[in-house]
Design a protein around this motif. Structure first.
Motif, PDB file in Angstrom:
ATOM      1  N   GLU A 136       0.825  -1.209   0.000  1.00  0.00           N
ATOM      2  CA  GLU A 136       0.000   0.000   0.000  1.00  0.00           C
ATOM      3  C   GLU A 136       0.860   1.260   0.000  1.00  0.00           C
ATOM      4  O   GLU A 136       0.403   2.322  -0.419  1.00  0.00           O
ATOM      5  CB  GLU A 136      -0.931  -0.003   1.208  1.00  0.00           C
ATOM      6  N   VAL A 165      -8.669   1.603  -8.118  1.00  0.00           N
ATOM      7  CA  VAL A 165      -8.744   2.893  -7.425  1.00  0.00           C
ATOM      8  C   VAL A 165      -9.694   3.797  -8.205  1.00  0.00           C
ATOM      9  O   VAL A 165     -10.013   3.534  -9.370  1.00  0.00           O
ATOM     10  CB  VAL A 165      -7.355   3.573  -7.296  1.00  0.00           C
ATOM     11  N   LEU A 234      -6.756  11.016   1.655  1.00  0.00           N
ATOM     12  CA  LEU A 234      -6.796  10.497   0.286  1.00  0.00           C
ATOM     13  C   LEU A 234      -7.261   9.042   0.312  1.00  0.00           C
ATOM     14  O   LEU A 234      -6.489   8.139   0.631  1.00  0.00           O
ATOM     15  CB  LEU A 234      -5.416  10.620  -0.353  1.00  0.00           C
ATOM     16  N   SER A 235      -8.540   8.826  -0.010  1.00  0.00           N
ATOM     17  CA  SER A 235      -9.118   7.486   0.002  1.00  0.00           C
ATOM     18  C   SER A 235      -9.350   6.980  -1.427  1.00  0.00           C
ATOM     19  O   SER A 235      -9.643   7.775  -2.332  1.00  0.00           O
ATOM     20  CB  SER A 235     -10.453   7.484   0.758  1.00  0.00           C
ATOM     21  N   ASN A 236      -9.209   5.665  -1.621  1.00  0.00           N
ATOM     22  CA  ASN A 236      -9.435   5.021  -2.920  1.00  0.00           C
ATOM     23  C   ASN A 236      -8.693   5.733  -4.045  1.00  0.00           C
ATOM     24  O   ASN A 236      -9.226   5.944  -5.133  1.00  0.00           O
ATOM     25  CB  ASN A 236     -10.942   4.976  -3.238  1.00  0.00           C
ATOM     26  N   ALA A 237      -7.466   6.115  -3.759  1.00  0.00           N
ATOM     27  CA  ALA A 237      -6.667   6.861  -4.737  1.00  0.00           C
ATOM     28  C   ALA A 237      -5.285   6.237  -4.880  1.00  0.00           C
ATOM     29  O   ALA A 237      -4.780   5.583  -3.961  1.00  0.00           O
ATOM     30  CB  ALA A 237      -6.538   8.320  -4.311  1.00  0.00           C
ATOM     31  N   VAL A 239      -1.663   7.519  -5.249  1.00  0.00           N
ATOM     32  CA  VAL A 239      -1.004   8.803  -4.998  1.00  0.00           C
ATOM     33  C   VAL A 239       0.503   8.657  -5.191  1.00  0.00           C
ATOM     34  O   VAL A 239       1.127   7.764  -4.608  1.00  0.00           O
ATOM     35  CB  VAL A 239      -1.288   9.295  -3.561  1.00  0.00           C
ATOM     36  N   SER A 263      -6.346   3.190  -0.588  1.00  0.00           N
ATOM     37  CA  SER A 263      -5.372   3.980  -1.353  1.00  0.00           C
ATOM     38  C   SER A 263      -4.011   3.311  -1.414  1.00  0.00           C
ATOM     39  O   SER A 263      -3.680   2.432  -0.605  1.00  0.00           O
ATOM     40  CB  SER A 263      -5.219   5.379  -0.746  1.00  0.00           C
ATOM     41  N   ARG A 264      -3.229   3.751  -2.386  1.00  0.00           N
ATOM     42  CA  ARG A 264      -1.834   3.339  -2.534  1.00  0.00           C
ATOM     43  C   ARG A 264      -0.992   4.602  -2.611  1.00  0.00           C
ATOM     44  O   ARG A 264      -1.383   5.577  -3.248  1.00  0.00           O
ATOM     45  CB  ARG A 264      -1.640   2.554  -3.830  1.00  0.00           C
TER      46      ARG A 264
END
Length: 326
Positions: A136, A165, A234-237, A239, A263-264
């Motif tokens: 992650e 994502v 920052l969710s479900n993104a 980055v 997120s990653r």
């Protein structure tokens, strides 16, 4: 036929049209392989005769076979593909674990984007791409030209188009590279665009222009200075923090703690190109020191051998490294 320690091996190719593509214009591909291995390759109809020491001959055969197989799959063959085949050492088959890791079946690593299929060209790049899917949070540390940011953005685009994502967020510190540019004219976006250009370049390689423009308009793809990350979760993104060596310790801590559910995060940087004011410690070095013992965070390192730009770039990096170590 044997002459001293030199032998001749014959490779036969069933499709003469593919053989023409394998040889390249004016046999350029064969010349590249001859230069890399020290063998001589002669074309005879639908056959290639390889003359040279057995070990070099075996290397040439392996590369030619892999490139021909690539052509059979409907892909093109260029100098970058030849370079990749020589750089990548054969690996035993590894088990895939999870939907995103199906691409690693049989030891292959491929990243599908809207415009092209991306294939790592060195073992370090291959390990890095695996780490991007497995962790992650992942760090890519090494010199310029090793594909740290390019591959991270490619994986981000792949995860976006496959639904892993919901958005891509790319950022970097807005730090001048050893020059004082003064005040820049224009809107806030126009002021920071020059710093973000490498990220635009990578995205343009993977997404059609109109689709990218629409994604940016809808905020599915965001490109922003690091300072704009403060206060966000920052969710479900996917980055990416690029040029992380130019983030201060506080900026790095702020960025890393933005990680949200689903997120990653990828942090890329080159410890030898810090543009921070003298006496200001690099947040990348602090993060590496403080977080390297955490198993769930992936750390990947590149050297001059992984440079995939012009061969002179690798030589320049090596010269500077030797000067520092000397």
């Amino acid at each position: 036929m044997t002459t001293g320690t030199l032998t001749e091996a014959i490779l036969e190719f069933p499709d003469n049209r593919l053989l023409i593509d394998l040889c390249g214009e004016f046999d350029r591909n064969l010349t590249d392989i001859e230069t890399r291995t020290g063998v001589q390759i002669l074309r005879r109809g639908n056959q290639l005769a390889i003359h040279g020491p057995e070990e070099a001959q075996a290397a040439a055969r392996e590369v030619l076979g892999a490139l021909y197989q690539r052509l059979e799959q409907g892909r093109s063959v260029g100098r970058a593909d030849i370079d990749r085949e020589f750089r990548l050492a054969p690996e035993p088959e590894e088990e895939a674990s999870g939907g995103q890791l199906e691409m690693f079946e049989g030891g292959k690593v491929e990243i599908k984007t809207r415009k092209k299929l991306i294939e790592p060209r060195t073992d370090a790049q291959k390990a890095y791409v695996r780490s991007l899917y497995q962790h992650e949070m992942c760090f890519g540390i090494g010199p310029a030209g090793t594909g740290k940011t390019y591959l991270a953005v490619a994986v981000g685009v792949n995860m976006l188009i496959t639904g892993a994502v919901d958005k891509i967020i790319l950022c970097r510190p807005a730090v001048e590279a050893g020059e004082r540019l003064g005040f820049l004219p224009g809107t806030q976006e126009e002021k920071v665009d020059p710093y973000m250009q490498p990220l635009y370049d990578a995205l343009n390689d993977f997404l059609p222009g109109k689709q990218l423009a629409k994604m940016r308009e809808e905020k599915t793809v965001e490109i922003a200075p690091l300072a704009f990350m403060r206060g966000r979760t920052l969710s479900n993104a996917f980055v990416v923090l690029d040029e992380a060596q130019n983030a201060t310790t506080m900026q790095m801590k702020m960025f890393l703690t933005r990680l949200g559910e689903g997120s990653r995060m990828v942090i890329t940087g080159d410890r030898t190109q810090v543009d921070l004011p003298r006496g200001v410690p690099s947040g990348l070095q602090d993060a590496e020191r403080l977080l390297s013992a955490i198993d769930k965070i992936g750390f990947n390192y590149f050297t001059g051998k992984d440079v995939v730009r012009h061969p002179l770039v690798a030589a320049i990096i090596e010269a500077y490294e030797q000067d520092v170590s000397g």
